[in-house]
Scaffold this active site. Structure first.
Site, mmCIF file in Angstrom:
data_model
loop_
_atom_site.group_PDB
_atom_site.id
_atom_site.type_symbol
_atom_site.label_atom_id
_atom_site.label_comp_id
_atom_site.label_asym_id
_atom_site.label_seq_id
_atom_site.Cartn_x
_atom_site.Cartn_y
_atom_site.Cartn_z
ATOM 1 N N ASN A 15 -0.179 54.032 20.291
ATOM 2 C CA ASN A 15 0.811 53.052 20.765
ATOM 3 C C ASN A 15 0.681 52.999 22.289
ATOM 4 O O ASN A 15 1.084 53.929 22.978
ATOM 5 C CB ASN A 15 2.221 53.502 20.341
ATOM 6 C CG ASN A 15 3.313 52.639 20.954
ATOM 7 O OD1 ASN A 15 3.035 51.573 21.517
ATOM 8 N ND2 ASN A 15 4.555 53.085 20.852
ATOM 9 N N LYS A 17 2.149 51.050 24.355
ATOM 10 C CA LYS A 17 3.361 50.634 25.066
ATOM 11 C C LYS A 17 3.005 49.535 26.089
ATOM 12 O O LYS A 17 2.199 48.664 25.772
ATOM 13 C CB LYS A 17 4.046 51.862 25.673
ATOM 14 C CG LYS A 17 4.262 52.952 24.597
ATOM 15 C CD LYS A 17 5.103 54.113 24.995
ATOM 16 C CE LYS A 17 5.217 55.078 23.804
ATOM 17 N NZ LYS A 17 6.070 56.231 24.024
ATOM 18 N N HIS A 101 10.876 51.350 17.056
ATOM 19 C CA HIS A 101 10.487 52.489 17.911
ATOM 20 C C HIS A 101 11.722 52.939 18.698
ATOM 21 O O HIS A 101 12.561 52.099 19.062
ATOM 22 C CB HIS A 101 9.365 52.056 18.856
ATOM 23 C CG HIS A 101 8.775 53.212 19.607
ATOM 24 N ND1 HIS A 101 9.368 53.741 20.733
ATOM 25 C CD2 HIS A 101 7.661 53.961 19.372
ATOM 26 C CE1 HIS A 101 8.636 54.759 21.159
ATOM 27 N NE2 HIS A 101 7.594 54.912 20.360
ATOM 28 N N GLU A 103 12.190 53.594 21.657
ATOM 29 C CA GLU A 103 12.393 52.864 22.922
ATOM 30 C C GLU A 103 13.028 51.499 22.662
ATOM 31 O O GLU A 103 13.850 51.026 23.450
ATOM 32 C CB GLU A 103 11.049 52.732 23.662
ATOM 33 C CG GLU A 103 10.636 54.059 24.280
ATOM 34 C CD GLU A 103 9.138 54.295 24.355
ATOM 35 O OE1 GLU A 103 8.362 53.328 24.322
ATOM 36 O OE2 GLU A 103 8.749 55.483 24.439
ATOM 37 N N GLU A 171 9.332 60.142 14.487
ATOM 38 C CA GLU A 171 9.151 60.397 15.917
ATOM 39 C C GLU A 171 10.443 60.992 16.479
ATOM 40 O O GLU A 171 11.354 60.245 16.868
ATOM 41 C CB GLU A 171 8.839 59.093 16.651
ATOM 42 C CG GLU A 171 7.534 58.463 16.238
ATOM 43 C CD GLU A 171 6.922 57.648 17.375
ATOM 44 O OE1 GLU A 171 5.817 58.015 17.810
ATOM 45 O OE2 GLU A 171 7.539 56.678 17.839
ATOM 46 N N GLY A 177 6.951 61.733 24.796
ATOM 47 C CA GLY A 177 6.638 61.719 26.229
ATOM 48 C C GLY A 177 7.129 62.946 26.979
ATOM 49 O O GLY A 177 7.168 62.950 28.210
ATOM 50 N N SER A 217 4.307 63.652 21.510
ATOM 51 C CA SER A 217 3.501 64.634 22.238
ATOM 52 C C SER A 217 2.328 65.186 21.419
ATOM 53 O O SER A 217 1.957 66.349 21.569
ATOM 54 C CB SER A 217 4.382 65.771 22.760
ATOM 55 O OG SER A 217 5.308 65.261 23.714
ATOM 56 N N GLY A 238 1.286 58.274 21.904
ATOM 57 C CA GLY A 238 1.541 57.507 23.115
ATOM 58 C C GLY A 238 0.568 57.912 24.219
ATOM 59 O O GLY A 238 -0.566 57.428 24.287
HETATM 60 P P1 13P Z 1 3.863 60.421 23.297
HETATM 61 O O1 13P Z 1 2.664 60.718 22.434
HETATM 62 O O2 13P Z 1 3.523 60.049 24.692
HETATM 63 O O3 13P Z 1 4.892 61.532 23.185
HETATM 64 O O4 13P Z 1 4.559 59.097 22.683
HETATM 65 C C1 13P Z 1 4.836 59.039 21.329
HETATM 66 C C2 13P Z 1 5.241 57.668 20.985
HETATM 67 O O5 13P Z 1 6.256 57.166 21.435
HETATM 68 C C3 13P Z 1 4.360 56.906 20.078
HETATM 69 O O6 13P Z 1 4.995 55.777 19.578
#
Ligand code: 13P
Length: 259
Positions: A15, A17, A101, A103, A171, A177, A217, A238
């Site tokens: 992803n 983003k 998601h 976010e 997630e 992140g 992560s 991510g």
């Molecule tokens: P990270 O791998 O940066 O923790 O992000 C995960 C994510 O939000 C994937 O959709």
């Protein structure tokens, strides 16, 4: 969907983003096509930002890689300035759509019910929805993980007649992140909970076919242990999916998971 149980395909999904221009996306995807070759295991899916989806779809056309969109509107056309149409995503060549998601839920106030309506739209338009669920740090600390997962799944499925051809992405919000990955046993427990909820809702045979991906992560050094868990069927990555080197390392770990 047939009720014959088939093996779930393991997936490594990136992803991106709000990162990468169309040209950067194409260069990256060309590298990944040569890493993956013709191997369908694990399947590789990239979610670029909407403005790069067209070129990304062209870059992977005829390969084993797939492209998805990071969000859709529940409407496919109309007076919805700035929104993304599932129908157009499909026309461009997308196979998947992320739904809900964390976010989107936190920054754009999407509700479980919004997610349910978007799942129906995605399925009607021929996209595979990837419903993202997961608990916050507070909910995790206070032992509410299972309750939150049950609630998010129940609310999304309550909106209409959801077809079992979807993906669930677990997630945990505290792992996104942060560098704080869920322990493999901890992630497995949540995935097993999700599978159990699906069994009750759609029956054992169909529940066995729904892939449940882990996100939060994921890195090359934790991917193998996570990939070996029986109910982890893929990753939604991510930060570590922004570098072709690290994504290729994770892909290889997932490729080797059964050895
Ligand atoms: P990270 O791998 O940066 O923790 O992000 C995960 C994510 O939000 C994937 O959709």
């Amino acid at each position: 969907m047939s009720s014959v149980i088939s093996k779930r395909t393991f997936t490594v999904a990136g992803n991106w983003k709000l990162h990468k221009t169309p040209n950067e996306a194409v260069a990256f995807l060309r590298e990944m096509v040569s890493t993956v070759g013709s191997s369908p295991d694990p399947q590789l899916v990239i979610f670029p930002q909407a403005l790069a989806v067209d070129q990304a779809c062209r870059a992977v056309h005829g390969t084993s890689l797939s492209i998805g969109v990071q969000n859709i509107n529940e409407a496919v056309e109309g007076a919805f300035t700035g929104e993304i149409s599932a129908r157009v995503a499909r026309v461009l060549g997308c196979r998947f759509a992320l739904i809900g998601h964390s976010e989107r839920r936190r920054l754009f106030h999407e509700t479980d019910e919004d997610c349910g309506r978007k799942i129906l739209t995605a399925q009607r338009e021929g996209l595979v929805p990837v419903l993202c669920v997961g608990e916050t740090a507070d909910e995790n600390r206070s032992g509410q993980t299972a309750t939150v997962l049950d609630r998010q799944l129940a609310a999304a499925f309550a909106v209409g007649d959801v077809d079992p051809s979807l993906v669930i992405a677990y997630e945990p919000v505290w792992a996104i992140g942060t560098g704080q990955v869920a322990m493999p046993e901890q992630a497995q427990a949540s995935h097993a909970r999700i599978r159990q909820w699906l069994r009750v809702r759609i029956g054992d045979a169909l529940a066995e076919r729904v892939p449940v991906w882990y996100g939060g992560s994921v890195k090359a050094d934790n991917a193998l242990e996570l990939a070996k868990q029986p109910d982890i069927d893929g990753f939604l990555i991510g930060g570590a999916a922004l570098s072709s080197t690290s994504l290729a390392q994770i892909w290889r770990k997932a490729h080797d998971r059964g050895r």
